[in-house]
Motif scaffolding. Structure first.
Motif, mmCIF file in Angstrom:
data_model
loop_
_atom_site.group_PDB
_atom_site.id
_atom_site.type_symbol
_atom_site.label_atom_id
_atom_site.label_comp_id
_atom_site.label_asym_id
_atom_site.label_seq_id
_atom_site.Cartn_x
_atom_site.Cartn_y
_atom_site.Cartn_z
ATOM 1 N N ASP A 5 26.385 12.847 -15.919
ATOM 2 C CA ASP A 5 26.278 13.936 -15.560
ATOM 3 C C ASP A 5 26.610 14.364 -14.136
ATOM 4 N N ALA A 6 27.815 15.535 -13.967
ATOM 5 C CA ALA A 6 28.047 16.346 -12.401
ATOM 6 C C ALA A 6 27.194 16.825 -11.778
ATOM 7 N N GLU A 7 25.389 16.555 -12.021
ATOM 8 C CA GLU A 7 24.600 16.771 -11.505
ATOM 9 C C GLU A 7 24.005 16.068 -10.822
ATOM 10 N N LYS A 25 37.256 6.071 -13.831
ATOM 11 C CA LYS A 25 38.477 6.305 -12.341
ATOM 12 C C LYS A 25 38.331 8.075 -11.893
ATOM 13 N N PRO A 26 37.667 7.916 -10.983
ATOM 14 C CA PRO A 26 37.348 9.294 -9.921
ATOM 15 C C PRO A 26 38.542 10.485 -10.638
ATOM 16 N N GLY A 27 37.622 11.773 -11.206
ATOM 17 C CA GLY A 27 38.155 12.981 -11.627
ATOM 18 C C GLY A 27 38.818 13.410 -10.568
ATOM 19 N N ALA A 28 39.328 14.969 -10.707
ATOM 20 C CA ALA A 28 39.092 15.880 -10.175
ATOM 21 C C ALA A 28 38.098 15.794 -8.746
ATOM 22 N N ASP A 29 37.311 16.352 -9.773
ATOM 23 C CA ASP A 29 35.753 16.515 -8.321
ATOM 24 C C ASP A 29 35.087 15.461 -8.219
#
Length: 278
Positions: A5-7, A25-29
């Motif tokens: 959950d990005a929030e 892995k860490p995403g672009a954001d």
């Protein structure tokens, strides 16, 4: 498979660092995600779900809200007492454990670790004395057959010490225990030899905290492998092999003290060697 959950995510990277197979892995954001094409390597160990401080990770449909929180653990002194005072019980009261206690023991099996997080262990728990009666009778028949055919002297040369007791019908294997648990693994499991022993070691220690006595039953492992009637009664899935057996029930013996430690310890050059002694 794994959703973040990005929030809620604070981009701390805890889940990425704790992923043993490195599929996160860490995403672009900065929000962790499963690397492309890596989904099949996920072990479903739920470490990512457990380590996330914000409860932002859902692993294979399991949400943080469905998981238990972190609770208190026994102190070092209490746990050391458990290890030191635990004894193999070979005298049991002739009564069933309360169903609630057996249910708690069964529930604990869900948290047992397995090699490579394989989690395909299969347990058969004998809950009733009347069911144990079948195993006792069949084992007595088998032992007497081995003695009559002369096979016993090849399997266990020291059996003559117990010949009279076996012939008299004494339960030399199951020790009149009211209950038994059998652990089996598929032959394809990566750690099929170790997993059943690890599982019943966890079961053993938890049982002590409930006032339940236990005893490892190695002879039963071999007996189940030799005797099709015994094995069939367990109703194992196809392709499964018995790895460990443990007896359990209410103890009919009480120990007044722990046994004296039997080991020698030697330390030199930053290394400690421990040898158990007879």
């Amino acid at each position: 498979m794994i959703a973040v959950d990005a929030e809620k995510c604070v981009r701390c990277g805890a889940c990425v660092r704790d992923c043993i197979v490195e599929v996160l892995k860490p995403g672009a954001d900065g929000v962790p995600c499963v690397a492309s094409g890596e989904e099949r390597f996920c072990l479903n160990c739920q470490h990512c779900l457990a380590v996330c401080p914000q409860g932002a990770v859902v692993c294979n449909g399991v949400t943080p809200e469905e998981c238990a929180g972190i609770g208190p653990l026994p102190g070092a002194a209490e746990l050391f007492n458990l290890l030191r005072q635990r004894r193999s019980i070979r005298q049991y009261r002739p009564e069933n454990l309360e169903p609630e206690i057996i249910d708690r023991l069964v529930e604990s099996l869900a948290w047992i670790p397995t090699g490579c997080n394989d989690h395909r262990l299969f347990f058969t728990v004998i809950r009733e004395q009347r069911e144990m009666a079948f195993f006792r009778a069949e084992m007595s028949r088998q032992l007497n057959l081995l003695i009559r055919t002369g096979i016993m002297r090849l399997v266990y040369p020291g059996y003559k010490r117990y010949l009279e007791e076996i012939a008299g019908g004494k339960d030399m294997v199951f020790r009149n225990a009211p209950h038994m648990i059998v652990a089996a693994t598929p032959r394809s499991a990566p750690c099929k030899e170790a997993d059943p022993w690890i599982a019943l070691s966890y079961f053993d220690l938890f049982a002590q905290t409930l006032g339940v006595g236990t005893c490892w039953c190695g002879f039963a492992v071999h007996a189940f492998r030799w005797n099709r009637r015994l094995r069939k009664r367990l109703n194992l899935p196809p392709g499964y092999r018995i790895g460990a057996v443990m007896l359990f029930g209410k103890p009919d013996v009480q120990y007044a003290r722990a046994a004296h430690p039997r080991q020698t310890v030697r330390t030199s050059d930053g290394v400690t060697h421990v040898r158990q002694s007879q």
